[in-house]
Enzyme design. Structure first.
Site: not given
Ligand SMILES: C[S@@+](CC[C@H](N)C(=O)[O-])C[C@H]1O[C@@H](n2cnc3c(N)ncnc32)[C@H](O)[C@@H]1O
Length: 377
Positions: A206, A235, A256, A305, A332
């Site tokens: 992040q 993810y 992931e 995510d 995002c």
């Protein structure tokens, strides 16, 4: 419409579109112009004409908004990194809220009442912990420029500092400029390593440490409210959400496809003596069918995510069929998120309880959102 490229017009700005451009009209024709604020009247010069709209550059603010402030960065307007430094921070949050509410209503058929106020960043400047700077050979000027892509074309704007980046990154920018790469066309990633997290150089973390506690708190709160005992963290990067929420559930699994991130996730869990989770190196869309079979849907929450392009349709369809108790969607990229939420909620399979926007990217067009979805029955 008789507008021509090069025309200078006066425009009243009545909206700020997602992406940061102000919206004005000449008769019924929409004109987009950057670096303006709702309520302002500006002089703009048409730079691009399309069938249904035009783009213009700002020449002069005729009637400034009371929310207009002086940008902190001398490259603002030329550099493509920031869109909102000219807007008071509280107003940025209000505009972002409206943009998300409008977008979610249009794309996701989601009621604006479900969008919570945007959580502010405690540090609206000096927050970015990772940037990519580029080098480019400027032929006419016969020099190497080092910086960010410009706001108005794809050339690089030479920059010596970035006001939204952490001071340690500005130190790194100075070092790169003092020892420039030998030729143009190179990208250099600069990063401040998070404390107590193992993150391989090319893996995701992040981008804003200042608002990270609020992001974690939001996800933990939703998990607690959802009441599920098991968490599937899809993810998962270096294991961030699974690890931060490990004590809220009995067990968790992170997925992931970046193998080095998974190795780091295992180290990050071990560092904290977390033993109720495991990490799988795999593509979400490949492993999910098998993984979901191992969990009782009513006792399971799923975190999504994904990267900016959102989730694969197959992944969303599988979640619709399996119906875990809760899906927490973190993103995002509100446009792909709204699209995916619309798919998950179609035919009343999931219900969207709330969307919490967080301003992880002050001064820019970007915003992070966390959505809470529950199965209907
Ligand atoms: C937005 S990041 C989120 C990382 C993590 N949740 C965090 O908060 O640090 C998205 C992650 O998805 C990974 N990714 C992208 N496509 C994937 C796929 N198809 N299957 C598994 N992981 C994927 C990327 O490598 C990246 O680490």
């Amino acid at each position: 419409m008789s507008l021509q490229v090069g025309d200078k017009i006066n425009l009243a700005i009545h909206d700020l579109a997602f992406g940061g451009e102000g919206v004005g009209r000449v008769a019924d024709f929409v004109v987009f112009v950057p670096f303006v604020i709702v309520g302002e009247t500006v002089e703009a010069e048409i730079t691009e004409l399309k069938k249904n709209f035009a783009r213009a550059k700002l020449r002069r603010v005729i009637t400034p908004s009371p929310e207009r402030v002086a940008p902190e960065c001398k490259y603002f307007g030329a550099c493509g990194g920031c869109q909102y430094q000219h807007i008071e921070y509280a107003a940025q949050l209000r505009f972002k809220h409206k943009q998300i509410a409008d977008l979610f209503e249009r794309v996701g058929k989601i009621s604006p009442a479900k969008i919570a106020p945007v959580l502010p960043c405690p540090s609206p400047y000096g927050y970015r912990n990772r940037i990519m700077i580029r080098s480019q050979w400027n032929g006419p000027a016969k020099k190497l420029v080092i910086g960010f892509i410009r706001a108005d074309n794809n050339f690089v704007e030479d920059i010596a500092e970035c006001k939204i980046s952490e001071p340690a990154l500005n130190e790194q920018i100075r070092e790169v400029r003092a020892n420039p790469p030998p030729k143009g066309g190179l990208k250099v990633v600069l990063r401040v390593q998070p404390e107590n997290w193992e993150v391989p150089p090319d893996s995701f973390f992040q981008n804003n440490f200042f608002l990270l506690p609020k992001l974690v708190e939001s996800v933990r709160e939703l998990l607690r409210a959802g009441g599920a005992r098991h968490l599937i963290d899809l993810y998962c990067g270096v294991g961030f959400f699974g690890i931060e929420a490990a004590d809220v559930v009995d067990s968790f699994v992170g997925v992931e496809y970046d193998q080095l991130a998974i190795k780091a996730a295992r180290q990050n869990a071990a560092l904290r003596k977390i033993t109720n989770g495991e990490f799988l190196a795999a593509k979400v869309e490949v492993i999910l069918p098998e993984l979901l079979q191992k969990f009782t849907p009513e006792k399971t929450s799923v975190i999504l995510d994904p990267p900016r392009k959102g989730c694969w349709p197959e992944t969303l369809e599988l979640l619709r069929q399996t119906q875990p108790a809760q899906v927490i969607y973190v993103s995002c990229h509100p446009a792909t998120m709204a699209r995916d939420l619309n798919i998950l909620c179609a035919d009343g399979v999931f219900e969207l309880v709330r969307v919490q926007p967080l301003d992880m990217f002050p001064q820019t067009q970007h915003v992070e959102c966390v959505a809470d979805l529950r199965r209907r029955n």
